[in-house]
Design an enzyme around this catalytic site. Structure first.
Site, mmCIF file in Angstrom:
data_model
loop_
_atom_site.group_PDB
_atom_site.id
_atom_site.type_symbol
_atom_site.label_atom_id
_atom_site.label_comp_id
_atom_site.label_asym_id
_atom_site.label_seq_id
_atom_site.Cartn_x
_atom_site.Cartn_y
_atom_site.Cartn_z
ATOM 1 C CD GLU A 33 -30.059 -25.772 67.985
ATOM 2 O OE1 GLU A 33 -31.221 -25.968 68.404
ATOM 3 O OE2 GLU A 33 -29.642 -24.641 67.647
ATOM 4 C CB ILE A 40 -36.890 -21.498 63.269
ATOM 5 C CG1 ILE A 40 -37.076 -21.768 64.767
ATOM 6 C CG2 ILE A 40 -38.239 -21.242 62.595
ATOM 7 C CD1 ILE A 40 -37.924 -22.977 65.068
ATOM 8 C CE LYS A 50 -39.665 -19.181 51.002
ATOM 9 N NZ LYS A 50 -40.193 -19.513 52.322
ATOM 10 N N GLY A 187 -48.085 -10.600 56.810
ATOM 11 C CA GLY A 187 -46.665 -10.488 56.511
ATOM 12 C C GLY A 187 -46.247 -11.647 55.624
ATOM 13 N N GLY A 190 -47.679 -15.171 56.728
ATOM 14 C CA GLY A 190 -49.110 -15.311 56.513
ATOM 15 C C GLY A 190 -49.483 -15.418 55.049
ATOM 16 C CD GLU A 192 -43.183 -17.108 52.106
ATOM 17 O OE1 GLU A 192 -42.305 -16.325 51.708
ATOM 18 O OE2 GLU A 192 -42.939 -18.105 52.816
ATOM 19 C CD GLU A 208 -51.788 -6.708 58.415
ATOM 20 O OE1 GLU A 208 -51.572 -5.943 59.383
ATOM 21 O OE2 GLU A 208 -51.187 -7.797 58.248
ATOM 22 C CG HIS A 449 -33.888 -10.017 24.114
ATOM 23 N ND1 HIS A 449 -35.103 -9.575 24.590
ATOM 24 C CD2 HIS A 449 -34.149 -10.628 22.933
ATOM 25 C CE1 HIS A 449 -36.056 -9.902 23.739
ATOM 26 N NE2 HIS A 449 -35.490 -10.537 22.713
#
Length: 470
Positions: A33, A40, A50, A187, A190, A192, A208, A449
């Site tokens: 590495e 990434i 996130k 996509g 973009g 997010e 787009e 439920h």
């Protein structure tokens, strides 16, 4: 000269995952590495985005506190603190990857690798080596796995400058919150970022070139997502090109060209270029060795083997779908085959895709159009979030679960969702597809439920005309 059974070039999700799996199988393993453990995805992609989106979600809930009978006054955000939290999450996980590699006795070689011949690599030392890592030098392994990932695609005229025109790298660590933003590409990356910045108060425009946003998704689902995003204030232009970017001192003027040839100029504080990624195939010595590369990615068989014995490729560098979970699974298949096991080959139709905007989008298998194009006689089931008690209680009544079946056999061909928490729900359909579960078997299953998962059940029943709550 250090010798190994397997050397993996790249410590992203595919690389570190397959290194650990190879070690579990009793192989002597090293991973090379040059920048950061976790790649990434963990450092500049899946995970930190996130964390940013979670901050935006909480902020959005604060803005709508009254809808839940709550009072929130004088709230706001500190973009520096938001970014710091995101970077902290990534840092914690990167440290964890290092611990896992050490725990499994995987050697970390810190540097940039070049394959000199089958079984032989040369590593040029790189700065920032973690504690205990090996450095530059020559290394040998019976099997060499390339897992070097991908980088942002750069289009002529949209070249990022890190100040006014960003890739996802810069978009993740803004020093100030831009008041206006143009996102080129719709996509997952973009959309997010568009969702994050819009929620945090920016005026966001998405462009787009294709007829629908989220082009790989089912047309109906993408349409519902676009309607909700537009309702939130996003400006979305499909079948539109960005033909020119004129940079000012602290703004960018973009020229948009529409399907009919007409143009429009908009001026924004910043531009995010999210037009896809390009595999990192350069500088590895692959061409000199005759490794076959087509359309910018390494050509492999179903077990990661290239046309040159002893050299393998997994993850983004081996082609789409360029997703972390695909890389991990592909890596496991590759090293299990190397170890003499007999893993199942990857079935790319059963790889789920997730977009973490608001509303979330998730899918697996064939879209309705692709199922028809493939010649299937299909049944389609749909169930809206508004018919689900848990969704209404959460204050998330907008969304849809859509299932597609082969009318003849009952085979689940695809599942597509838009709405709250669908990125968690989709795995139920992934498991069903892997087990070759039929429509009737899904109907016979008991769903708890009150849960959002009941909509999955109702969608399947709707394909039979049996949905209860619509």
């Amino acid at each position: 000269m250090s010798q190994y059974d397997v050397i993996i070039i790249g410590a992203g999700p595919g690389g570190y995952y397959s290194a650990i799996r190879a070690a579990q199988l009793g192989l002597k393993v090293a991973v090379v590495e040059a920048k950061h453990l976790g790649g990434i995805c963990l450092n500049w992609g899946c995970i930190p985005t996130k964390a940013l989106l979670r901050s935006a979600e909480v902020y959005d809930h604060m803005k709508h506190a009254s809808a839940y009978g709550l009072t929130a006054e004088k709230f706001g955000f500190d973009i520096g603190a938001v970014v710091k939290r995101s970077r902290g999450v990534s840092g914690q996980l990167a440290t964890g990857v290092g611990f896992l590699l050490k725990k499994n006795k995987v050697d970390v070689i810190w540097g940039r690798a070049t394959i000199k011949a089958p079984g032989k690599i040369a590593v040029a030392a790189a700065e920032g080596a973690p504690k205990g890592a090996l450095g530059g030098g020559d290394y040998e392994a019976k099997h060499i796995v390339v897992a070097t990932g991908a980088r942002p695609r750069v289009l002529p005229g949209l070249e990022p400058d890190k100040k006014l025109i960003w890739t996802y790298f810069e978009a993740m660590v803004p020093e100030i919150m831009p008041k206006s933003l143009l996102v080129v590409g719709s996509g997952a990356i973009g959309i997010e970022f568009a969702s994050f910045y819009k929620t945090m108060g920016a005026d966001v425009t998405v462009v787009e070139v294709l007829p629908q946003i989220m082009p790989v998704e089912d047309h109906e689902i993408a349409g519902i997502a676009q309607k909700q995003l537009t309702k939130q204030g996003l400006k979305i232009f499909t079948e539109t090109k960005v033909t020119k970017l004129d940079k000012g001192a602290d703004s960018v003027t973009a020229t948009l060209e529409f399907k009919d040839g007409k143009t429009q100029q908009i001026t924004v504080d910043r531009v995010i270029s999210a037009v896809g990624v390009v595999a990192n195939v350069e500088g590895l010595g692959l061409e000199a060795l005759g490794v076959k590369i087509e359309r910018g990615v390494v050509v492999t068989d179903a077990y990661g083997r290239t046309n040159v014995p002893g050299i393998y490729a997994i993850g983004d560098v081996a082609g789409p779908p360029m997703l972390a979970h695909k890389a991990e699974h592909e890596g496991a298949i590759c090293v299990e085959a190397i170890a003499g096991k007999h893993p199942h080959a990857m079935d790319k139709l059963k790889i789920p895709g997730c977009t973490y905007c608001h509303p979330q989008v998730a899918s697996v298998g064939l879209t309705e159009k692709k199922a028809k194009d493939a010649g299937y006689d299909i049944k389609v089931g749909r169930f809206p979030f508004i018919g689900n008690g848990k969704a209404i209680a959460l204050g998330e009544p907008d969304g849809l679960v859509k299932t597609i079946f082969d009318k003849k056999t009952g085979q689940l061909l695809g599942a597509h969702m838009v709405g709250a928490e669908v990125t968690e729900l989709i795995q139920g359909f992934v498991i069903a597809m892997n087990l070759e579960t039929t429509e009737q078997e899904l109907i016979d299953a008991v769903f708890p439920h009150p849960t959002l998962s009941e909509m999955m059940h109702e969608s399947v029943m709707d394909a039979e005309g049996r949905a209860i709550h619509i």
